[in-house]
Design a protein around this motif. Sequence first.
Motif, PDB file in Angstrom:
ATOM      1  N   VAL A   1      24.905   2.089  30.468  1.00 28.05           N
ATOM      2  CA  VAL A   1      25.395   0.950  29.700  1.00 28.05           C
ATOM      3  C   VAL A   1      25.278   1.325  28.232  1.00 28.05           C
ATOM      4  CG1 VAL A   1      25.016  -1.489  29.112  1.00 28.05           C
ATOM      5  CG2 VAL A   1      24.655  -0.694  31.470  1.00 28.05           C
ATOM      6  N   LYS A   2      26.281   0.965  27.438  1.00 31.03           N
ATOM      7  CA  LYS A   2      26.298   1.386  26.047  1.00 31.03           C
ATOM      8  C   LYS A   2      27.145   0.447  25.213  1.00 31.03           C
ATOM      9  CE  LYS A   2      28.060   5.205  23.390  1.00 31.03           C
ATOM     10  NZ  LYS A   2      28.888   6.376  23.429  1.00 31.03           N
ATOM     11  N   PRO A   3      26.690   0.022  24.017  1.00 31.33           N
ATOM     12  CA  PRO A   3      25.353   0.179  23.433  1.00 31.33           C
ATOM     13  C   PRO A   3      24.272  -0.514  24.282  1.00 31.33           C
ATOM     14  CG  PRO A   3      26.945  -0.533  21.772  1.00 31.33           C
ATOM     15  CD  PRO A   3      27.619  -0.668  23.113  1.00 31.33           C
ATOM     16  N   ALA A   4      23.038  -0.500  23.740  1.00 37.58           N
ATOM     17  CA  ALA A   4      21.921  -1.027  24.524  1.00 37.58           C
ATOM     18  C   ALA A   4      21.522  -2.448  24.111  1.00 37.58           C
ATOM     19  CB  ALA A   4      20.724  -0.084  24.424  1.00 37.58           C
ATOM     20  N   LEU A   5      20.983  -2.609  22.906  1.00 35.79           N
ATOM     21  CA  LEU A   5      20.414  -3.914  22.528  1.00 35.79           C
ATOM     22  C   LEU A   5      21.386  -5.088  22.599  1.00 35.79           C
ATOM     23  CD1 LEU A   5      17.943  -3.451  19.547  1.00 35.79           C
ATOM     24  CD2 LEU A   5      17.448  -3.627  21.969  1.00 35.79           C
TER      25      LEU A   5
ATOM     26  N   VAL B   1      22.515  -4.410  31.029  1.00 38.31           N
ATOM     27  CA  VAL B   1      21.497  -3.482  31.550  1.00 38.31           C
ATOM     28  C   VAL B   1      20.770  -4.150  32.727  1.00 38.31           C
ATOM     29  CG1 VAL B   1      19.349  -2.225  31.047  1.00 38.31           C
ATOM     30  CG2 VAL B   1      21.167  -2.328  29.321  1.00 38.31           C
ATOM     31  N   ALA B   2      20.378  -5.402  32.549  1.00 40.41           N
ATOM     32  CA  ALA B   2      19.658  -6.117  33.611  1.00 40.41           C
ATOM     33  C   ALA B   2      20.553  -6.292  34.835  1.00 40.41           C
ATOM     34  CB  ALA B   2      19.171  -7.473  33.095  1.00 40.41           C
ATOM     35  N   ALA B   3      21.831  -6.558  34.613  1.00 44.87           N
ATOM     36  CA  ALA B   3      22.763  -6.716  35.741  1.00 44.87           C
ATOM     37  C   ALA B   3      22.951  -5.385  36.471  1.00 44.87           C
ATOM     38  CB  ALA B   3      24.109  -7.241  35.245  1.00 44.87           C
ATOM     39  N   ALA B   4      22.990  -4.296  35.713  1.00 44.77           N
ATOM     40  CA  ALA B   4      23.141  -2.971  36.337  1.00 44.77           C
ATOM     41  C   ALA B   4      21.934  -2.684  37.223  1.00 44.77           C
ATOM     42  CB  ALA B   4      23.290  -1.887  35.266  1.00 44.77           C
ATOM     43  N   ARG B   5      20.758  -3.000  36.694  1.00 43.00           N
ATOM     44  CA  ARG B   5      19.524  -2.785  37.466  1.00 43.00           C
ATOM     45  C   ARG B   5      19.533  -3.626  38.750  1.00 43.00           C
ATOM     46  NH1 ARG B   5      17.173   0.950  37.699  1.00 43.00           N
ATOM     47  NH2 ARG B   5      18.353   0.622  39.571  1.00 43.00           N
ATOM     48  N   ALA B   6      19.948  -4.885  38.611  1.00 44.01           N
ATOM     49  CA  ALA B   6      19.915  -5.800  39.765  1.00 44.01           C
ATOM     50  C   ALA B   6      21.009  -5.476  40.774  1.00 44.01           C
ATOM     51  CB  ALA B   6      20.069  -7.243  39.279  1.00 44.01           C
TER      52      ALA B   6
ATOM     53  N   VAL C   1      19.619   3.750  36.173  1.00 42.14           N
ATOM     54  CA  VAL C   1      20.369   3.137  35.069  1.00 42.14           C
ATOM     55  C   VAL C   1      19.904   3.759  33.756  1.00 42.14           C
ATOM     56  CG1 VAL C   1      20.806   0.996  33.800  1.00 42.14           C
ATOM     57  CG2 VAL C   1      20.712   0.963  36.304  1.00 42.14           C
ATOM     58  N   ALA C   2      20.863   4.213  32.979  1.00 42.83           N
ATOM     59  CA  ALA C   2      20.574   4.700  31.633  1.00 42.83           C
ATOM     60  C   ALA C   2      21.212   3.741  30.641  1.00 42.83           C
ATOM     61  CB  ALA C   2      21.158   6.103  31.449  1.00 42.83           C
ATOM     62  N   ALA C   3      20.643   3.655  29.456  1.00 44.34           N
ATOM     63  CA  ALA C   3      21.256   2.840  28.403  1.00 44.34           C
ATOM     64  C   ALA C   3      21.207   3.636  27.109  1.00 44.34           C
ATOM     65  CB  ALA C   3      20.526   1.513  28.249  1.00 44.34           C
ATOM     66  N   TYR C   4      22.264   3.520  26.325  1.00 43.23           N
ATOM     67  CA  TYR C   4      22.387   4.315  25.096  1.00 43.23           C
ATOM     68  C   TYR C   4      22.129   3.416  23.883  1.00 43.23           C
ATOM     69  CZ  TYR C   4      24.387   8.305  22.442  1.00 43.23           C
ATOM     70  OH  TYR C   4      24.594   9.388  21.611  1.00 43.23           O
TER      71      TYR C   4
ATOM     72  N   LEU D   1      11.606  -0.127  23.816  1.00 44.90           N
ATOM     73  CA  LEU D   1      10.838  -0.734  24.908  1.00 44.90           C
ATOM     74  C   LEU D   1      11.628  -1.887  25.546  1.00 44.90           C
ATOM     75  CD1 LEU D   1       7.980  -0.574  26.239  1.00 44.90           C
ATOM     76  CD2 LEU D   1       7.365  -2.514  24.796  1.00 44.90           C
ATOM     77  N   SER D   2      12.325  -2.648  24.734  1.00 48.18           N
ATOM     78  CA  SER D   2      13.068  -3.797  25.272  1.00 48.18           C
ATOM     79  C   SER D   2      14.182  -3.346  26.210  1.00 48.18           C
ATOM     80  CB  SER D   2      13.627  -4.664  24.141  1.00 48.18           C
ATOM     81  OG  SER D   2      14.750  -4.054  23.548  1.00 48.18           O
ATOM     82  N   VAL D   3      14.737  -2.169  25.939  1.00 48.53           N
ATOM     83  CA  VAL D   3      15.803  -1.643  26.803  1.00 48.53           C
ATOM     84  C   VAL D   3      15.208  -1.237  28.160  1.00 48.53           C
ATOM     85  CG1 VAL D   3      17.666   0.030  26.994  1.00 48.53           C
ATOM     86  CG2 VAL D   3      17.004  -0.818  24.733  1.00 48.53           C
ATOM     87  N   LEU D   4      14.020  -0.653  28.116  1.00 44.11           N
ATOM     88  CA  LEU D   4      13.322  -0.309  29.370  1.00 44.11           C
ATOM     89  C   LEU D   4      12.951  -1.580  30.127  1.00 44.11           C
ATOM     90  CD1 LEU D   4      11.060   2.528  27.931  1.00 44.11           C
ATOM     91  CD2 LEU D   4      12.972   2.836  29.519  1.00 44.11           C
ATOM     92  N   ARG D   5      12.453  -2.575  29.397  1.00 44.42           N
ATOM     93  CA  ARG D   5      12.063  -3.844  30.029  1.00 44.42           C
ATOM     94  C   ARG D   5      13.250  -4.515  30.713  1.00 44.42           C
ATOM     95  NH1 ARG D   5      11.321  -7.032  25.681  1.00 44.42           N
ATOM     96  NH2 ARG D   5      13.333  -7.894  26.258  1.00 44.42           N
ATOM     97  N   ALA D   6      14.425  -4.376  30.115  1.00 40.30           N
ATOM     98  CA  ALA D   6      15.635  -4.982  30.705  1.00 40.30           C
ATOM     99  C   ALA D   6      16.034  -4.288  31.997  1.00 40.30           C
ATOM    100  CB  ALA D   6      16.776  -4.929  29.698  1.00 40.30           C
ATOM    101  N   GLY D   7      15.504  -3.076  32.230  1.00 42.85           N
ATOM    102  CA  GLY D   7      15.774  -2.436  33.513  1.00 42.85           C
ATOM    103  C   GLY D   7      16.281  -1.011  33.452  1.00 42.85           C
ATOM    104  N   ALA D   8      16.389  -0.435  32.244  1.00 41.37           N
ATOM    105  CA  ALA D   8      16.851   0.952  32.163  1.00 41.37           C
ATOM    106  C   ALA D   8      15.745   1.900  32.627  1.00 41.37           C
ATOM    107  CB  ALA D   8      17.259   1.288  30.730  1.00 41.37           C
ATOM    108  N   ASP D   9      16.133   2.967  33.328  1.00 40.07           N
ATOM    109  CA  ASP D   9      15.194   4.029  33.688  1.00 40.07           C
ATOM    110  C   ASP D   9      15.109   5.057  32.566  1.00 40.07           C
ATOM    111  OD1 ASP D   9      14.729   3.296  36.570  1.00 40.07           O
ATOM    112  OD2 ASP D   9      16.913   3.486  36.555  1.00 40.07           O
ATOM    113  N   GLN D  10      16.229   5.238  31.866  1.00 38.31           N
ATOM    114  CA  GLN D  10      16.290   6.214  30.786  1.00 38.31           C
ATOM    115  C   GLN D  10      16.981   5.572  29.597  1.00 38.31           C
ATOM    116  OE1 GLN D  10      17.123  10.342  31.974  1.00 38.31           O
ATOM    117  NE2 GLN D  10      14.960   9.855  32.204  1.00 38.31           N
TER     118      GLN D  10
END
Length: 328
Positions: free
Chosen positions: A250-254, A260-265, A271-274, A303-312
């Motif tokens: 997913v890109k951008p991230a913030l 990002v959360a939808a991709a994780r779910a 899931v990566a986010a840029y 950290l917030s991007v990781l919290r939303a569900g990104a692995d990378q």
Amino acid sequence: MSRFPTVRQRRLRRTPALRRAFAETRLHPAALVLPVFVKQGLQGHTPIASMPGVAQHGVDSVVALARTAVEAGLGGMILFGIPTTKDAEGTGGWDPQGPVPAAIRAIRAEVGDELVVWADVCQCEYTDHGHCGPLDAAGRVINDLAVEGYVRDAVAYADAGADLVAPSGMMDGQVAAIRGGLDAAGHEQVGIVAYAAKFASAFYGPFRDAAESTMRDGDRAGHQMDPANAREARRELDLDAAEGADALMVKPALPYLDVVAAARAGADLPVAAYHVSGEYAMIKAAAANGWLDGERAMAEAVLSVLRAGADQVLTYAALELAAPAEER
Ligand code: PBG
């Protein structure tokens, strides 16, 4: 649920040790991927004014950076190339002597398999008009011809030793075509990280200076996604998973943490986010003005991007976040 005074949420926040022990999300270097610009023919490196701390690198300089990335324990490096010559089709993208294949070979010679090496796949750095593939008479990118170029790019990067290729052009069918091309070339072990939900974003501004990929005219709204659309993003993620992506980006991230959360779910793929150039530059600029604490703001953002569900998280701050402050 029992209530105050029995329940006191502050108990587990009392000391740094307690907070560390109960953190739900951690900024681990292995979760961070450093984007790197490799410029053909450059000796050493050239700083990028709009991205303090980021530079264009020659091959020797990239190799030194790869060594640093291994020592920092980063999750990887993603390479973008800047060729000496450009043309209407972007043929420099698949030149085996081009900046990205040369850098990948040199990195492999230095660090072997110790570093995960990603190669971005798009023609925008290689076309003289700055668009993501060849154009029709109306100036629109020709989808299927662009995809043919991406397949050649991906095979050239895999031949050079890339672990992962990351198609960022947002052409329809690009993931399936690249999977087929890689497999036909004997690269069935090379993975695809699909920039699945990539939005037509103003936050790419500084990148286009860094990658020298500013468009002569027009925009990318005819192929990148409309920032208004989250349902459509889920469809893009599903399609790229079905086309054979090994991981989804997913890109951008913030500005897109909901996506990002939808991709994780919605998928069990990684899931990566840029965290893109503009997101990085905003924090650096505010910090340079003394308007916020740049180190803390950068750590909080990633950290917030990781919290939303990104692995990378792909971030220009990967090295500064990986090194504990006392070692810097
Ligand atoms: C396209 C590409 C772009 C970025 C990564 N890959 C630019 C674009 O789509 O215009 C932007 C990354 C960033 O802003 O940090 N090859």
